[in-house]
Design an enzyme around this catalytic site. Structure first.
Site, short mmCIF file in Angstrom:
data_model
loop_
_atom_site.label_atom_id
_atom_site.label_comp_id
_atom_site.label_asym_id
_atom_site.label_seq_id
_atom_site.Cartn_x
_atom_site.Cartn_y
_atom_site.Cartn_z
N HIS A 74 8.99 6.82 8.30
CA HIS A 74 9.66 6.91 7.00
C HIS A 74 11.13 7.23 7.28
CE1 HIS A 74 6.23 6.60 4.16
NE2 HIS A 74 5.55 6.81 5.28
N HIS B 82 5.18 4.23 12.80
CA HIS B 82 5.24 4.21 11.32
C HIS B 82 6.27 5.26 10.90
CE1 HIS B 82 3.01 3.88 7.32
NE2 HIS B 82 3.59 5.07 7.17
N ARG C 193 0.83 -1.22 0.00
CA ARG C 193 0.00 0.00 0.00
C ARG C 193 0.87 1.27 0.00
NH1 ARG C 193 -0.31 4.56 2.78
NH2 ARG C 193 0.04 3.40 4.71
N ASP C 194 1.60 1.50 1.08
CA ASP C 194 2.40 2.73 1.17
C ASP C 194 3.46 2.72 0.06
OD1 ASP C 194 3.69 5.05 2.15
OD2 ASP C 194 3.36 4.46 4.23
N ASN D 217 9.53 3.94 3.56
CA ASN D 217 9.36 3.54 4.97
C ASN D 217 10.60 2.82 5.47
OD1 ASN D 217 6.47 3.52 3.78
ND2 ASN D 217 6.15 3.41 5.97
N CYS E 280 4.51 9.29 0.37
CA CYS E 280 3.14 9.75 0.22
C CYS E 280 3.09 10.74 -0.93
CB CYS E 280 2.65 10.42 1.51
SG CYS E 280 0.98 11.04 1.32
P1 HMG Z 1 -12.55 15.03 -2.54
O1 HMG Z 1 -12.14 15.46 -3.90
O2 HMG Z 1 -12.86 16.07 -1.52
O3 HMG Z 1 -13.75 13.98 -2.59
O4 HMG Z 1 -11.40 14.08 -1.96
P2 HMG Z 1 -15.20 14.04 -3.16
O5 HMG Z 1 -16.06 13.36 -2.14
O6 HMG Z 1 -15.56 15.43 -3.57
O7 HMG Z 1 -15.11 13.11 -4.46
C1 HMG Z 1 -14.39 13.45 -5.63
C2 HMG Z 1 -14.52 12.30 -6.63
O8 HMG Z 1 -13.86 11.15 -6.16
C3 HMG Z 1 -15.96 11.87 -6.87
O9 HMG Z 1 -15.99 11.34 -8.20
C4 HMG Z 1 -16.15 10.72 -5.90
O10 HMG Z 1 -17.15 9.81 -6.26
C5 HMG Z 1 -14.79 10.07 -5.96
P3 HMG Z 1 -16.72 12.14 -9.41
O11 HMG Z 1 -18.12 12.35 -8.94
O12 HMG Z 1 -15.95 13.44 -9.55
O13 HMG Z 1 -16.55 11.20 -10.57
N1 HMG Z 1 -14.45 9.39 -4.71
C6 HMG Z 1 -14.14 8.09 -4.63
N2 HMG Z 1 -14.05 7.11 -5.55
C7 HMG Z 1 -13.70 5.89 -5.12
N3 HMG Z 1 -13.39 5.62 -3.83
C8 HMG Z 1 -13.44 6.57 -2.88
C9 HMG Z 1 -13.84 7.87 -3.29
N4 HMG Z 1 -13.99 9.04 -2.61
C10 HMG Z 1 -14.37 9.95 -3.49
N5 HMG Z 1 -13.14 6.29 -1.62
C11 HMG Z 1 -10.81 12.15 -0.66
C12 HMG Z 1 -11.49 13.50 -0.68
C13 HMG Z 1 -10.67 11.75 0.79
C14 HMG Z 1 -11.66 11.16 -1.42
C15 HMG Z 1 -9.42 12.30 -1.35
O14 HMG Z 1 -8.77 13.36 -0.75
C16 HMG Z 1 -8.58 11.06 -1.25
O15 HMG Z 1 -8.90 10.02 -1.82
N6 HMG Z 1 -7.44 11.17 -0.56
C17 HMG Z 1 -6.53 10.04 -0.36
C18 HMG Z 1 -5.10 10.46 -0.50
C19 HMG Z 1 -4.21 9.29 -0.23
O16 HMG Z 1 -4.55 8.14 -0.46
N7 HMG Z 1 -3.00 9.58 0.30
C20 HMG Z 1 -2.04 8.54 0.62
C21 HMG Z 1 -2.42 7.73 1.81
S1 HMG Z 1 -2.08 8.51 3.37
C22 HMG Z 1 -0.43 8.13 3.68
O17 HMG Z 1 0.26 7.60 2.84
C23 HMG Z 1 0.13 8.37 5.06
C24 HMG Z 1 0.30 7.08 5.89
O18 HMG Z 1 1.19 6.18 5.24
C25 HMG Z 1 0.86 7.41 7.28
C26 HMG Z 1 2.09 8.31 7.25
O19 HMG Z 1 3.06 7.97 6.57
O20 HMG Z 1 2.03 9.35 7.93
C27 HMG Z 1 -1.04 6.35 6.09
MG MG Z 2 3.34 6.27 5.30
#
Ligand code: HMG
Ligand code: MG
Length: 311
Positions: free
Chosen positions: A220, A218, A24-25, A260, A251
């Site tokens: 990095h 967690h 995933r990450d 990581n 990320c």
């Molecule tokens: P938004 O643009 O505000 O969402 O994003 P929305 O509700 O307005 O939706 C926009 C479009 O996306 C719509 O489609 C939704 O249907 C679709 P349209 O009508 O335009 O065709 N949509 C989805 N489709 C499928 N699955 C879904 C979904 N949600 C909306 N779940 C949102 C808000 C939260 C969705 C967006 O910001 C997002 O997906 N963010 C994720 C970013 C991400 O994955 N980052 C990496 C992971 S975090 C990380 O790596 C850190 C971690 O490792 C810990 C660390 O290291 O600190 C965990």
């Molecule tokens: Mg991470």
């Protein structure tokens, strides 16, 4: 293959549960989209090494993270191997939960931020709005008897806001745990933590009523401190450690986030200390060498580099 000499020291847990995040990450951060069959092979090979907990993918918006848009397809290919309490997936919102439940998932991870800027960049919301977004996700997941982890990002520093005060992190952590999550993983998203900082934050979280048995770390490895910080966390009583095979990771929404902590680097240290993990280092190195071949570049892990020729 060379093994570390066994020299245990007191003050460490007997066993550590590794929470593997490479699929995933790691794969969310690759420029190229890894073919779904290769992702499935990666998860199977990781499971073969003895890794119990493997975060498989993310049900986030495919517009935001196209690399993991094939989450449902991946789970369909994996079948039972991709499901169960030890195969969590990332879920940000109810749309993601619907997709995950439809795929048969029973363990999820929500992911909040300790800082306003990263909440905006990663979730398009303020910290408070993102907690509101997670509330029905956790509620409905719990109704379905699913296991729920909360990640909290930017716990040790933020690329836009700089230092992050410990009380601010504790407050954000409490808000996520108050939703009813089972576990909290504290994220050093950009790899700036140090050992003293790690111990201080863990102490503050425990003082705020979050049991050490529910806390995961967690790290990095941007500044090369991930392993040292992890050992400091183990000395503080943590027994759940996130790491990524081959040191993949990062990320897409955090400037300056690198890979990581490599699971192999962690294993070399824990095997030497006699801390049990149940994971076979040789099989894991072979898995990371294979994945590096698929990605067309060497693993950044020092242990993979040192042992890669001999597996
Ligand atoms: P938004 O643009 O505000 O969402 O994003 P929305 O509700 O307005 O939706 C926009 C479009 O996306 C719509 O489609 C939704 O249907 C679709 P349209 O009508 O335009 O065709 N949509 C989805 N489709 C499928 N699955 C879904 C979904 N949600 C909306 N779940 C949102 C808000 C939260 C969705 C967006 O910001 C997002 O997906 N963010 C994720 C970013 C991400 O994955 N980052 C990496 C992971 S975090 C990380 O790596 C850190 C971690 O490792 C810990 C660390 O290291 O600190 C965990
Ligand atoms: Mg991470």
């Amino acid at each position: 293959m060379r093994r570390p000499q066994l020299e245990p020291v007191p003050g460490l847990p007997n066993r550590v549960r590794i929470y593997e995040v490479g699929a995933r990450d790691g794969l969310q951060n690759e420029q190229q989209v890894v073919p779904v069959e290769d992702k499935a092979m990666f998860v199977r090979m990781l499971a073969e090494t003895g890794l119990e907990t493997i975060e498989v993918t993310s049900f986030v918006s495919p517009q935001w993270v196209p690399q993991l848009a094939d989450a449902s397809e991946l789970l369909a290919i994996l079948g039972e191997e991709g499901l169960g309490r030890h195969r969590p997936v990332l879920v940000p919102n109810e749309r993601g939960l619907d997709r995950a439940l439809e795929a048969g998932v029973s363990a999820i991870a929500i992911f909040g931020s300790a800082t306003e800027t990263f909440a905006r960049k990663n979730l398009n919301r303020s910290v408070a709005e993102s907690v509101q977004m997670f509330a029905p996700v956790v509620y409905r997941a719990k109704e379905q008897d699913a296991w729920v982890r909360a990640y909290l990002s930017m716990c040790f520093g933020d690329p836009w806001e700089g230092n992050v005060p410990i009380p601010q992190v504790v407050d954000a952590a409490r808000r996520l745990m108050d939703l009813g999550c089972d576990e909290l993983s504290i994220g050093d998203t950009i790899g700036v933590a140090t050992t003293g900082h790690t111990k201080r934050l863990l102490e503050a979280l425990v003082e705020a009523g979050i049991g050490i048995d529910r806390l995961a770390v967690h790290f990095h490895d941007t500044y090369g401190q991930a392993l040292a910080n992890t050992i400091a966390a183990l000395q503080s009583g943590v027994t759940i450690v996130d790491s990524s095979a081959g040191g993949l990771g990062g990320c897409p929404y955090a400037k300056s986030a690198t890979g990581n902590l490599a699971t192999e680097d962690l294993l070399w240290a824990l095997d030497g200390l006699g801390v049990e993990t149940g994971v076979d280092l040789k099989k894991l190195v072979a898995t990371s060498v294979w994945m590096a071949g698929q990605l067309g570049r060497q693993s950044p892990s020092r242990v993979v580099t040192a042992l890669g020729e001999s597996v």
